[in-house]
Write an enzyme that holds these catalytic residues in place. Structure first.
Site, PDB file in Angstrom:
ATOM      1  CG  ASN A   1      -1.986   1.055   1.181  1.00 46.01           C
ATOM      2  OD1 ASN A   1      -1.695   2.248   1.095  1.00 46.01           O
ATOM      3  ND2 ASN A   1      -3.241   0.637   1.210  1.00 46.01           N
TER       4      ASN A   1
ATOM      5  CG  HIS B   1      -6.076  -0.341  -1.972  1.00 45.10           C
ATOM      6  ND1 HIS B   1      -7.302  -0.871  -1.678  1.00 45.10           N
ATOM      7  CD2 HIS B   1      -6.101   0.938  -1.507  1.00 45.10           C
ATOM      8  CE1 HIS B   1      -8.054   0.022  -1.050  1.00 45.10           C
ATOM      9  NE2 HIS B   1      -7.352   1.146  -0.946  1.00 45.10           N
TER      10      HIS B   1
ATOM     11  CD  GLU C   1      -4.797  -6.304  -2.041  1.00 42.83           C
ATOM     12  OE1 GLU C   1      -4.579  -5.068  -2.012  1.00 42.83           O
ATOM     13  OE2 GLU C   1      -5.494  -6.878  -1.199  1.00 42.83           O
TER      14      GLU C   1
ATOM     15  CB  CYS D   1     -10.986  -3.348  -0.671  1.00 43.12           C
ATOM     16  SG  CYS D   1     -10.151  -2.556  -2.066  1.00 43.12           S
TER      17      CYS D   1
ATOM     18  CB  CYS E   1      -7.591  -5.315  -4.289  1.00 41.42           C
ATOM     19  SG  CYS E   1      -6.799  -3.738  -3.854  1.00 41.42           S
TER      20      CYS E   1
END
Lengths: 147, 147
Positions: free
Chosen positions: B42, B53, B55, B80, B83
């Site tokens: 992140n 983020h 990912e 989330c 992602c």
């Protein structure tokens, strides 16, 4: 709505800018309180960046705006799961799209999560994106993960 | 699986790197054919970039790898919607997560779209992320769109 057409025109301008750079012609703008606060376009080709879909680029360009509950995201094409997921996660309540003939996208996710979706169904965009997909099917399929 | 633990350790290393930079301690790695092909964490705080983020940063760092059907995405936290949406759109078939106690994330979207989800439920990660959220609730809420 007339206002939607005006903001969509700015997204179309972004799409055309991308096309003129040799990129995928998809553009987006983020509107808050009746004003455009950021613009973006697909930059996969330009930056060799697979994550830079138009909506992601636009949200990124907006910076850390805090909350999104009074924003509207305009995109020339129905958002994919990546971009719809961004709208859902950040709480963008409304997405206005230019067309979904060339790509059905993730309308299901947006609607499931309570995001309002308005489709302007613009023939100009159906034609522009259709021509791009026909002449650049490899890049397009790469962009939507369908290689 | 032992292999999952080894790759997750590299994602944990990324999370700790982010923490040491003053950022949100979430890390990710992308594995193909038994090898890590990219790492990320992140970078909201570090780059003032709301889209980075862990990912997304990891998938971005992988570059234009074409198709993702033989990849596995490891993340220290349940992804989330942004992602998870990326994994769904690009066709990542499997996501291994470190924990989901601190964030339920978008497991529903992953499972709905046929992505395999393995949760390692690591107490070390539950503690690290829990401590971060407790001491940085404003940044955390900003990161997940809940301001």
């Amino acid at each position: 709505m007339e206002q939607d057409s005006i903001f969509m025109q700015s997204a179309i301008d972004e799409a055309k800018k991308s096309r003129s750079e040799g990129g995928i012609p998809i553009g987006a703008v983020l509107v808050r309180d009746g004003e455009i606060i950021s613009r973006g376009h697909n930059r996969r080709v330009q930056d060799n960046d697979p994550l830079m879909h138009a909506e992601i680029n636009c949200l990124r360009n907006a910076g850390r705006i805090g909350q999104y509950r009074d924003t509207v995201l305009y995109s020339t094409l129905m958002p994919c799961y990546l971009c719809a997921g961004a709208a859902v996660q950040f709480g963008v309540p409304k997405v206005v799209v230019g067309e979904s003939v060339n790509f059905a996208g993730a309308k299901d996710l947006l609607l499931d999560k309570g995001v309002e979706v308005v489709n302007l169904n613009l023939p100009e965009l159906v034609q522009m994106m259709g021509e791009y997909i026909e002449t650049h099917s490899d890049i397009w399929n790469e962009d939507i993960g369908e290689l």
